[in-house]
Structure formats: C-alpha cells, structure tokens
Design an enzyme around this catalytic site. Sequence first.
Site, PDB file in Angstrom:
ATOM      1  N   GLY A 181       7.572  24.035 -27.207  1.00 52.38           N
ATOM      2  CA  GLY A 181       6.413  23.203 -27.500  1.00 52.38           C
ATOM      3  C   GLY A 181       6.284  22.057 -26.516  1.00 52.38           C
ATOM      4  N   CYS A 182       5.105  21.472 -26.451  1.00 51.99           N
ATOM      5  CA  CYS A 182       4.834  20.421 -25.468  1.00 51.99           C
ATOM      6  C   CYS A 182       5.657  19.169 -25.743  1.00 51.99           C
ATOM      7  CB  CYS A 182       3.346  20.104 -25.418  1.00 51.99           C
ATOM      8  SG  CYS A 182       2.574  19.789 -27.018  1.00 51.99           S
ATOM      9  N   TYR A 183       5.621  18.668 -26.977  1.00 51.24           N
ATOM     10  CA  TYR A 183       6.428  17.492 -27.307  1.00 51.24           C
ATOM     11  C   TYR A 183       7.913  17.791 -27.103  1.00 51.24           C
ATOM     12  CZ  TYR A 183       2.791  14.647 -29.613  1.00 51.24           C
ATOM     13  OH  TYR A 183       1.700  13.867 -29.899  1.00 51.24           O
ATOM     14  N   ALA A 184       8.325  19.016 -27.472  1.00 47.55           N
ATOM     15  CA  ALA A 184       9.737  19.370 -27.355  1.00 47.55           C
ATOM     16  C   ALA A 184      10.172  19.355 -25.890  1.00 47.55           C
ATOM     17  CB  ALA A 184       9.976  20.748 -27.971  1.00 47.55           C
ATOM     18  N   ALA A 244       8.891  17.616 -23.312  1.00 48.60           N
ATOM     19  CA  ALA A 244       8.990  16.240 -22.799  1.00 48.60           C
ATOM     20  C   ALA A 244      10.217  15.542 -23.369  1.00 48.60           C
ATOM     21  CB  ALA A 244       7.722  15.459 -23.149  1.00 48.60           C
TER      22      ALA A 244
END
Lengths: 343, 343, 343, 343
Positions: free
Chosen positions: D146-149, D151
């Site tokens: 995932g994107c947040y994961a 970063a």
Amino acid sequence: MNAALVGVTGYSGVVLYQLLQQHPEVATIRLFGRSDSQPQPLVEAVPNFIGDHTMIEPLDAATVMANCDVIFFATSAGVTTKLAAPFIAANFPVIDLSGDYRLQDPQVFTKWYHKPAPAVSALQHSHYGLVEFANAAGHSYIANPGCYATATLLGLAPLAQQHLVVPDSIIVDAKSGTSGAGKKLATSTHFSQTNENLQLYKVNQHQHIPEIMQQLQIWDEQIPAIQFTTTLLPITRGIMATIYAKVASGVTTAQLTQAFNNTYAEHTFVRVLPNAQLPTLKEVVGTNFCDLGLSYNPITHTVLVVSVIDNLLKGAAGQALQNFNQYFGFAATAGLQLATVMP
Amino acid sequence: MNAALVGVTGYSGVVLYQLLQQHPEVATIRLFGRSDSQPQPLVEAVPNFIGDHTMIEPLDAATVMANCDVIFFATSAGVTTKLAAPFIAANFPVIDLSGDYRLQDPQVFTKWYHKPAPAVSALQHSHYGLVEFANAAGHSYIANPGCYATATLLGLAPLAQQHLVVPDSIIVDAKSGTSGAGKKLATSTHFSQTNENLQLYKVNQHQHIPEIMQQLQIWDEQIPAIQFTTTLLPITRGIMATIYAKVASGVTTAQLTQAFNNTYAEHTFVRVLPNAQLPTLKEVVGTNFCDLGLSYNPITHTVLVVSVIDNLLKGAAGQALQNFNQYFGFAATAGLQLATVMP
Amino acid sequence: MNAALVGVTGYSGVVLYQLLQQHPEVATIRLFGRSDSQPQPLVEAVPNFIGDHTMIEPLDAATVMANCDVIFFATSAGVTTKLAAPFIAANFPVIDLSGDYRLQDPQVFTKWYHKPAPAVSALQHSHYGLVEFANAAGHSYIANPGCYATATLLGLAPLAQQHLVVPDSIIVDAKSGTSGAGKKLATSTHFSQTNENLQLYKVNQHQHIPEIMQQLQIWDEQIPAIQFTTTLLPITRGIMATIYAKVASGVTTAQLTQAFNNTYAEHTFVRVLPNAQLPTLKEVVGTNFCDLGLSYNPITHTVLVVSVIDNLLKGAAGQALQNFNQYFGFAATAGLQLATVMP
Amino acid sequence: MNAALVGVTGYSGVVLYQLLQQHPEVATIRLFGRSDSQPQPLVEAVPNFIGDHTMIEPLDAATVMANCDVIFFATSAGVTTKLAAPFIAANFPVIDLSGDYRLQDPQVFTKWYHKPAPAVSALQHSHYGLVEFANAAGHSYIANPGCYATATLLGLAPLAQQHLVVPDSIIVDAKSGTSGAGKKLATSTHFSQTNENLQLYKVNQHQHIPEIMQQLQIWDEQIPAIQFTTTLLPITRGIMATIYAKVASGVTTAQLTQAFNNTYAEHTFVRVLPNAQLPTLKEVVGTNFCDLGLSYNPITHTVLVVSVIDNLLKGAAGQALQNFNQYFGFAATAGLQLATVMP
C-alpha cells in the site's frame, strides 16, 4: 548529438533539460549560465535535481561551438540579444525560447518589450518556429513561439487561413497558471495573494500580442487587431485560450469543423475534439499536445474555440524540441511521447 | 422580525442563515426541511454549526404563517414550484433564492430548466429582485437573481441602458468557483478532477442566460442575444464575469466611465474602480460587493468590463438580504457590513 | 474608545483593523507606520481596502497618548523593542502582537530570535496574554501569544496542568497555511513552489517553541522539552497542531475527556468536540474558535490531541481583541462573533 | 512481453497503464473489466485517453493465460479475492495492487478490511513485494504494498532492522493527497469540502496499519504497535509520512545517518538526503523515488524521519513495475526513469 543549454535555472529551462535527457538522439547536455558567472553545481541552483552532478558552466561561445551541435537559450527577455551574436555570425544552430528574435520589426519589438531590439539583419535571419505551420530545416536561428501565442495561433489558424470569421471580431480570453510568470518573486504570485483568486494583468499589453498579430496577418492581412485578455489562475501549469469570433456570412458549422479537422489531420500534437466537445486543461498538462474544441452558436453567429496547452511543454520546451527535431531531421515525436498527468 | 428558512443545508442556505443571525432586525430564525422530513438537529446536517442546537423542522405553511414574518427558500430548482403555493395565495412574503420564479414566460422556463413551470399567474406576480434596479417594497414574492446573472447584469447595465454598445456584440466569459455547483457530489467537482484544472460546462446552455436576456431586453430591446461561457475554477468562492462588447459608433472612453460612475453613484454595494483598474476576485470574497472595472481598447473598439462578486453573498444570500431590507424598509446595509477575506 | 494600530499593512494588522472596525466599543481607529515614514493612504498600501480613506500616519508617541486609549502593535519581530519604550514608561496600554515581549528571559529571546532583547525590566513588566489562562486586567503591556503557541498550548493545557502525560513524550506535528509567513516575498511561498507541495521549515527551531516551553513549565515543571515540527501547507489560512503524548500510568480515557471538558467549560472560544471526533481545519477558519478533539489509543498508550485555529484570528488579531476586552472589562465576545467560512 | 491489466479506470490503473506503455519490454497491453461487463472503449471510461482506441474487454482467465505473460490487478479491495483463483491455481504471474493478499493472517485481514479474507493457502502463497527488501523472482503472486505502507516502511526500515529506536515509541503522522482516496465520489473529497481544509480520517484504523506491523515485526519483533495518523491534504498527488521515535540509549546521530546511508546505498529509488536536509513533497511527484530526510533532536532524544513518495507511483504503479522487473529479471529501472514535475 551534443546540446548546450543556457538558462536551466528557469522553469522552461528545467523542463527543457528534463526533455533533452530523455531524447533518443541527444548524447550529452552541457549547461551554461552567464559568461561572467562562476561554475555552480546544478543541484545547488535547482535543488530538486537530486543526484545530478552536472555543473553549470560560464557561457563561452567558442567552447560551445567546438563541442556541441546546437545551443538552446531558455533565458529572460533581452539576454539572447546580448549573447547570440557569435552563434549568428557562425551560423551555428540556435533555438531561442525567449521573445528576443520573434518579431521581424525592431520598432514593434521596442514598443512591446520596452528594450532595445536586436539588429535588423539578425531579426530577419530568424525563423518563427510555430512548428505546425513552419519548417525549421535550414534555419539556423529558430525563435520558439511564446506560450500564449502558441495556444492562440493554433486555435485561430484554420479560421484565419480560410477567412472564416469577421476579421475585426476576434476576442481572446486567455488564462494561465503561475509557472508562466516564472521563478521571479512577485506580489501577484505570492501564494497568499494568488490562491483562491483571479487577477488580470497586462490586458491588451501582453508582449505575446505582436507575435500573434505578425503571424495572423501573414494568414489573413484583413485582420486588423485582436482583443487579448490575460488572467492569472491559482494553478501552476497550463494555459487555456478561450477564443471568440463572429463567423463570416454563409459559413456553416460543417465548414468550421472541416477546416479544423483538415488543418490538423497530419499533426500529431494538435488534437481536434469531436462533436463540439470542449477540452479541459488537465488533459494536456504533462504533454506536448494542444487540444482544440469548437462550438458554434447559431443565435449569436459566434464561434467559440477553446485551446489548451501545457505552457512549459507545447508552450515552451516541448515546441523547442519539435523545432530541434525539424532542424536535424529527427522523427517529429522524438523525445516527446509524454503521458498526461492523471489525475 | 421572525424569519423562516427552507434549505439551510445547501451552501446558499448556510450563508443566508449566518447572515440572518447577525441581522439587527431579526429576532428568531426557524429552519425548515421538506414537509415529509423528520425533525433533525442542524448540527447533524451541517457539522460545522458546532454548538448550535437549532432543529430543522418539517415545513408546515400554517406554522410559518402563524409565527414568522417572512420565508426564505434556498432550495434546488423545482422545489419552490411545489412548496410556494400557500404563501403566494396568502400574499405572505417570500424571498426565493432558486430560479423557479425568475422568468416571466413559462415556455422559456421549461426550455432552460427542463422542468414544468410554475403557474403563469404566479410567475407574473413575482418580482425579479435585482436590487440596484428594482425595489422589492410591496412585492410579496421576490425572485432573487442567479449568481451569474447578478455579476453579468451589473456589468452590462450602464452599457445596455444607455445603448453604448453594438447590440449583437456582447460576449461574457464567466468563471465560477465550485461552491456555485453546490453540495451535490459530481465528477466535475471531485477534488482530484477539479484541482489544477479548468472545465467549461453548459456553454450557451446555462439556465441563468434567460434571466439575463429578460432583463437586458427591458433595458435595450435591440439586444438579440449574448454569447455566454461558463468555466469551473479550482477555487471555492467567487465569480468573475469578463464581458466584451463593441462600443457603439462615436462613444468615448469618458462616456463609458461616466455611465458606470453615474449608474452606481448611489449604490453602496457596487464599486466602480477608477482609472481603468480591473478588480481581482478576492477583493469581494466574503462581502456583498460587486466590483466593476472597465478598459476600453481604441484599436479594437471593444470595451472590457470585469465584474466580480462572491457568488454566495451578492450572488445569493447577500442579495436576498438586500431584498429583505428593501421589502421591510430597513437600512440598505443592515446585516451586510462584511469584511473582505484578507488574505 | 479610540484605538491606535501600528502595522496595518501586514496580514495580522489587516485582520485586526477589520475587527476593530466592527467592535462595538471602538469609536475611532488611527493607523500608524514607522515614525520616519510619510503619511500614506491606507488603500495605497493595501489595495483591497477600496473606499477607505484612512491615512497611515507616521508614529508619534505623544500624539497617540494624547488621542487614543490603547495602541496595538502588529509589527515584525524587533520593531516594538524599538518603539514601545515611551508607552511602557507612561504605563500606556499596549497590546503587542509581535514576539518581542513574550519571553521573560532575554537570553532565551536572543537565542531564538537572533536579535538583541528588550530591557529586562520591560520583559518582566509584560503580561503573556494567553487569554483562557491569564487575565489582562491591570497589565498595561500585553504580549499576545504566537499562532503556533496558541494552538499548541490550548491543546496541551489540560494534559500539562493535570500531569496526565509522560513529561518527556510530547510531540507536536504542526501545520500552517501561508498567511502565517506574512506578506514578505520568499521562495517557499512563491505560488509555483508552495502549490501542490508540503515543505518543512525551522524544525525544532521555530521561535514559538520557547514561549510554549515557558508556559508549559509553569503548568508542569517536569516537562523538559517538546518535539516541534512545522510544515507549510498549500492553503492560505489556518493552523492544525497534531499533538501526541504517552499517557501517564493509570490515566483513563474518561479522565482525559473530563480534563478537557472541565478546563474549557467556561471558555466560549475553545470547543472540545464530543465522542473522539477530530476537528477539521475549516470549521474554525474565519472565527476566533480553537477546536479540540482527542483520541486515546489504548494499544500505544498515546493520546492524540488535534487543535485547530485560524492563525490570523485566534492566533493573532482575535486573541488580541480578547486581551483588549479583558483589559478594558468589555464582554469576552465583544467584536468576535464571527461566522465560519462555509464552504 | 504481453501484459493484462484489470482496473484501468481507477487512478492506480491509469498510471500503471501509462507506465506499461512506455516500458521497453512490454509489447502489448490488454485491458480488462469485470467478467460480466460489456466491452467498452477505454476513452469512454477515461476521457483523457484521447486518441487511444484500446477496448476494455470482459475479463476471461483463459484468454489472459493464453495470450499474456502477466496480469496486473489495479482493483478495489475484495475484487481480486473473487477473481484471482484461476491464476493462482495455474501459477500464472499476478501483480496485485490491491490489499487483498498482503496480510498473511486471514483474521487480521477481516478485522481491518471488514470483508471475508482470501483462502489461507493463497495468502501464504503470496509475496509481499516491498521491493527494496524482497525479491519477487520466483513468486508468481505478488502483493504490491500500500501507499502509506511503502512510505512508512521505507522510513522505518533502518531504525527497525538495526534496533535504533525505543520499540514502543513510534509515531507516524502521515498526510496524503486526494488521489489516494480514488475516483469514487465522497463528501470528504468534494472540492468545496477538501479545498483550503485539512481532514483527519481513519486515525489508528487505516487498513495499511496491519501490513506495516506485519513487516515491522519481521524486522524487530519487539515493536508492539505504532501510532498512525492520516490527514487528507488539499492536493492531488503525494504522501508525506512524518515519523517520530525515541532513539535507543547510546545511539548517536552518526549511527542513525550511517544506518540510512548503508541501507539504501544500492537502491536507486530511495534517496537519503544529506546534512539533516528534509525532503519536500514535490521533489518526488511524478517519479518512483522515495526521498528520506532525518533530523535528530538531542534535547528530546527523538529522531524525525520524513518520507515522501508519489502515492500513485512508488506507492502503487511504480512499485508494481519494480516487482514486474524483479520477477522477469529486467533492469531495476526499466520503464521507471521518470522526471519530477517541476514546477
């Protein structure tokens, strides 16, 4: 192919440098600043170029001509007037993104730019590189059109060339993002001032007006003048020129549509939208496209043409690469297959 | 003075409610929803009204007429057509922010709104409340003008009334923030779509066009039609109408300026900027002002008028309060001394 | 009541002037610039004040003291240090929005502001006007808290005063719109740079940190320091302070909630949201409110407090008026009943 | 290489399709929708793909396996759970951008996604493709992080792997542009609501938290949990994760810096900024880079790590291509040499 670039620190220069790096025919790029400047790492001048160790060197014409095949100027108004002489004298290929050599008439230049004009001989030697209607091959000095001029002229070309509108009825309501105003700090582009705002500026006084008129009158000498309004938008990238004109007597919607379709049938980077669909700005941002939509109002006899471009690509660095491709005989799309920013 | 308000959950309703709370002559405000709705706390429907314990009650005409002195409708198109009958029958004061009763001709209504029109008798009973050019006193049904119509008509009034422009040459390039499109979710106002974009919509088909024409033809029956373009801006508040027209033969800049200055000399909420200065959008956001700037181009014989308003104030709730003040004989500025949002 | 205002051309000064104009107890407002400046029309300095004919006069202490009842300074750091002496000497009421007199310790001032500090006697004479926790009555020199300090201290007060968190665990991730950076042009607030971006600045070095620590240590001397991060947002108005701390052993959610509710029960301008609801920034923009939400995470034993204010109102001019109201004994909400900007 | 793509109409799908078109090893791309859908021209579904005549076909596993070498799923949560079975059964290469197969434990999946989990055997067969710390070679089912994961994990990896921080002290204040919320209309992403606002959402409840914890505990099983806050920004593209942790006793600034430098020395797409410089969001937008900056505060013993990515590139389609390159043995940067959007 080895390219030299003067003015990488400005917004057009940044984008041009990025394009040149991806161009299949470009082997090396040398960056130059003013001739009296100190060498400076690119990343110091433009911090977002993380990891790029290229130096910006002081400009030296002999070095450029000995080592490079072409020089691009992405400099402010007045700078190439001072720097281009040795390249012109040597017939060395120059692609100039500034406005210095776009106007044939030095008096017109001085009137609109409030600066001394380059030498007449140099102006007349210069090629106005509106790529869809000109061919840079054989022209060693190429004046790359202005951003507003590109959007406006591509929107008006079929109408002017085929005399489809009343000559004194043309009105252009143009809008631009802030990147068009460059990197220089100004109150009008201070975030707290620009954001959630609309500001008109240089109404009927924008320096792109004379190059638009110069070209329009080549197409239709009956066009006496245009009304030209420029509005600063609270966005970074993109120009929309909303163009109005009274349609000439007897002209039909079908003729208008056909004129646009025929004019641009062979031009990859100009897309005429079908069915009176009007373009949005974002469909071209990040690309070299100019998208055109037209809508005829039979009640007011007015045709509306909406022309959108990315001001730093089709309006600056992208068109400069098109001129580069034309001059050196590369494929028209070389280095320019760019994807729209979505979303 | 006790006020009733239907439609507080929409953007115009929210702003109108805020203004009514600060109006010196308003003692109580009762909020109403549809007649078949359940009572609901305001703060549930509009979470930003933290700490306000007012309930939204189901609309009941008898209750309103027994307890209130006026009813405001800030409802979507078609709603007042259904709800206003008992108030009209009783000559009870209605201020209607919707478009339902603005047009005199039911056929025109149906053509532009794609809905059945209210009864002809009701339409003719209705007063078009463009406050600078009308007086609501004695008119119990007040149709508050549309936001685009307000900006456009105030910009055109001196030109039309004094026959200063060529009647068939009027072009309006209007731009609006997203709050004009209301609270309803739509792709065109989805943030990822709207942001950093410009989108044209309803070109020559916007439902405010017929009310503009209805009023213009009262002022100058020679005006056959206008070209009207609407562009959605990536901002929340504000409308800019950029207006172009060919000046009539013999009209001078001085006459144009004087026409604007004279027309609005006595009108607090319309400010004509001096010296060909053109307004920015933000100078009116948060206020009830309409700011006008004009610039005559002697080469194209075109006058440019730039008209800016806050679409939810002068273009909706603010003008509604002006009508309220007119009807009840309060001071013209009562409840409307608002400060510009700076920065 | 006659008020003097120095610094109307900055953003805090603009907003303060607007508030003073609407304050029921203020009869006249005189505007002042530097003592060596020429008189200048306000509208020239701040064009959005269309139609306001007030002049900005050169500051003269004797004139102010003879004609006014209070002076507000909305000036840059270092300016009141130079200008306030005669007012301090005369015990004339000063409300100072700058940071010059907020810190008691001149060495701390010099360390964080990189400027010479005012005289110790003046610093100790100064009252730190965090209005919910101080009373300006009787204090003729009022140092109005900084915007970040206000948002942070209101979010931390119940935790610090009641020793509910681990003293060395406090982290503040604060975000601000660009108006907090003022009117001065800078690359970081150039629209093309700020828009669609996030930029951290002055991490652990912001000059509001020492005033936060000074106040926190009055509440709980065990708190040794805080981690304080500031991020520049692509918006104009508002601050959000997102605050994290480890909860002290044995403290329950109910205690946390009760601490906030009790602390602010009597304070109109601080709203504690119910049910672990967290505030949005816009619910306070345009108002003097500070909205607080809190959420306890039992897995990490961390309490999250979100504190939002309008940086120019509760964070500057609004709190200045609260101090003005306290000092002169006016109603706490006088001049501050402002509506949230919706939408 | 022939690629199949399901879900081109979503934002990640759009960007993935654009990248695949430019990938040097991809010959053809076939687009698929739901198996029960009708064939639809791409340009109808995503109007910005002007001039692209590709059809979106109904998904048929046999067709894909007969004609393509790999299938990408850029679909919403729950969709691959339903569609992936035949590909898994055949060991056909799948790169799944959704969250369906990222978590090993079906109970954790159900708790955070509020949906039935895929079969345990399939979950365990799945490879979590955090490319800098995993190698997709030989893994036919690749779950793209995932994107947040992405970063967050790239920002925490050196700290967790080398046990440099106090395990229960990690706080992540993450901020995302609206494109992360996708194309689906919602009040929180309605322009008038999002613009000039900050909104927290899913605090400590975001579905990327469990995949972060799953990976962190592989690196350091002492880490019990993290505090994770997500804020919706008024911008379209980009994520910034601002990470705080107490540094373990005895750890020096030099060790922190070295840990980051060593960890990412060989990884082209992760750039560690020198000299405590902190990244801006825009320096990565348009690229596959993750930029990391770190700043140690010796007073609070807290390390601040700022991690920025383009959520649709490094956080979705870009990392998917990295996995594709790993799986098929292409150059790590194939198809990913993208220029930062400037300005």
